[in-house]
Design a protein around this motif. Structure first.
Motif, mmCIF file in Angstrom:
data_model
loop_
_atom_site.group_PDB
_atom_site.id
_atom_site.type_symbol
_atom_site.label_atom_id
_atom_site.label_comp_id
_atom_site.label_asym_id
_atom_site.label_seq_id
_atom_site.Cartn_x
_atom_site.Cartn_y
_atom_site.Cartn_z
ATOM 1 N N ALA A 76 -2.738 -5.920 -9.314
ATOM 2 C CA ALA A 76 -1.784 -4.807 -9.357
ATOM 3 C C ALA A 76 -2.050 -3.823 -8.220
ATOM 4 O O ALA A 76 -1.123 -3.375 -7.528
ATOM 5 N N ASN A 77 -3.308 -3.495 -8.011
ATOM 6 C CA ASN A 77 -3.675 -2.571 -6.938
ATOM 7 C C ASN A 77 -3.383 -3.189 -5.576
ATOM 8 O O ASN A 77 -2.864 -2.517 -4.668
ATOM 9 N N ALA A 78 -3.696 -4.489 -5.417
ATOM 10 C CA ALA A 78 -3.465 -5.164 -4.140
ATOM 11 C C ALA A 78 -1.987 -5.205 -3.797
ATOM 12 O O ALA A 78 -1.588 -4.957 -2.650
ATOM 13 N N ARG A 79 -1.138 -5.505 -4.765
ATOM 14 C CA ARG A 79 0.286 -5.659 -4.489
ATOM 15 C C ARG A 79 0.969 -4.334 -4.191
ATOM 16 O O ARG A 79 1.972 -4.305 -3.471
ATOM 17 N N ARG A 80 0.450 -3.238 -4.763
ATOM 18 C CA ARG A 80 1.020 -1.927 -4.439
ATOM 19 C C ARG A 80 0.819 -1.574 -2.975
ATOM 20 O O ARG A 80 1.580 -0.799 -2.403
ATOM 21 N N LYS A 81 -0.202 -2.142 -2.358
ATOM 22 C CA LYS A 81 -0.506 -1.832 -0.967
ATOM 23 C C LYS A 81 0.299 -2.678 0.018
ATOM 24 O O LYS A 81 0.227 -2.472 1.222
ATOM 25 N N LEU A 82 1.046 -3.672 -0.492
ATOM 26 C CA LEU A 82 1.758 -4.620 0.359
ATOM 27 C C LEU A 82 3.269 -4.431 0.277
ATOM 28 O O LEU A 82 3.818 -4.176 -0.798
ATOM 29 N N GLY A 83 3.924 -4.605 1.415
ATOM 30 C CA GLY A 83 5.371 -4.735 1.464
ATOM 31 C C GLY A 83 5.681 -6.030 2.181
ATOM 32 O O GLY A 83 5.376 -6.159 3.368
#
Length: 320
Positions: A76-83
């Motif tokens: 969840a934390n990793a995906r929030r940092k990605l676009g």
């Protein structure tokens, strides 16, 4: 701490012909604020690596960290940092452009995001399409919306997987101006593209993948320095002499031949004259990233590599 860290990432698929290793212990790091290029021929493993980064596929072994967050254990934390801008045009046909961006904001818990949405619409040439239904947009406009969706939660890391494939020149220019602006503001950008002139112009560092391995990794300027020599370019309708044909890269009427010095250029032209080959629009240019790429790939790829890459059905095909 690196913005993105791939640590001995291996991905193996089961196929009717047996196990296929799409990635083999790939290790590389992308620094904060870097504009990084990931290049390779079809089937080299680029999209597989990005799919693992985005959480769409799971590595067989190895780790991927996004600003220190593990994409599997801290997803969840990793995906929030990605676009992530995918290759495929994926959209909800029942939403307008603005509604699609609002819903995308909600997926990341971002409220009251209309000011940033307006800026995205303006910067990507979508302002006059804000209320249009997604079904009414052209392919190029849909791709602009994909870019806006990837950026709507202001991710620090932007992943662009073939973002300009099949789009017009105007979109390319608009997109790269906006992405370059975000990169200057500190966003990290990871780009895969088959348009090598884009990679040469935009990327400060480049990795080249072949057969699931990193076969080149260096600053763009250093890779270009390794391409010593010049390239003779001309047009002709006639077949090349047998001695020159293996040395040439032919695209339609355009022929390109790498020459180490002026004497070699003169030698090539003399052979063309002796063979009665009429040439037009002769020019000599410096070697570019495409020349480096072809040289690296030729030194690392067997002739039958593409035949060994299995064809996986798309979700719609599998469901059918």
């Amino acid at each position: 701490m690196a913005a993105v860290s791939f640590q001995s990432v291996t991905k193996t698929y089961s196929t009717p012909q047996g196990p296929f290793r799409a990635l083999d212990a790939v290790s590389l790091g992308i620094e904060e604020g870097e504009f990084f290029g990931l290049l390779g021929p079809n089937g080299a493993g680029k999209t597989t690596l990005i799919s693992i980064l985005a959480g769409l596929a799971r590595a067989t072994s190895g780790r991927v960290l996004v600003q220190g967050a593990d994409v599997q254990s801290d997803y969840a934390n990793a995906r929030r940092k990605l676009g992530v801008v995918p290759q495929e045009l994926v959209f909800d046909p029942f939403f307008s452009v603005r509604e699609a961006l609002r819903f995308q904001s909600g997926y990341f818990g971002v409220e009251h995001n209309d000011a940033w949405i307006d800026e995205l619409l303006h910067s990507l040439g979508l302002a006059d399409k804000a209320q249009a239904n997604m079904r009414q947009l052209s392919g190029g406009m849909k791709r602009r919306v994909l870019v806006a969706q990837a950026l709507v939660h202001k991710p620090p890391i932007i992943v662009l997987d073939e973002p300009t494939a099949g789009v017009d020149v105007e979109l390319r220019q608009t997109l790269w101006q906006f992405i370059a602006k975000l990169n200057k503001q500190g966003h990290t950008v990871l780009l895969t593209t088959h348009y090598l002139e884009e990679a040469e112009a935009l990327c400060s560092r480049i990795a080249m993948l072949q057969r699931g391995h990193v076969v080149a990794l260096d600053r763009t300027s250093n890779l270009l320095k390794s391409a010593s020599g010049n390239v003779l370019v001309f047009k002709t309708d006639a077949p090349l002499p047998a001695a020159l044909a293996p040395l040439a890269r032919v695209t339609g009427r355009v022929v390109q031949m790498v020459a180490q010095d002026v004497q070699e250029v003169e030698h090539f032209l003399a052979q063309l004259r002796q063979a009665g080959v009429e040439v037009q629009d002769i020019e000599i240019r410096r070697a570019d990233l495409e020349d480096v790429f072809l040289k690296v790939m030729a030194g690392n790829a067997p002739a039958d590599w593409e035949a060994k890459v299995p064809s996986f059905p798309r979700p719609a095909e599998a469901a059918a």
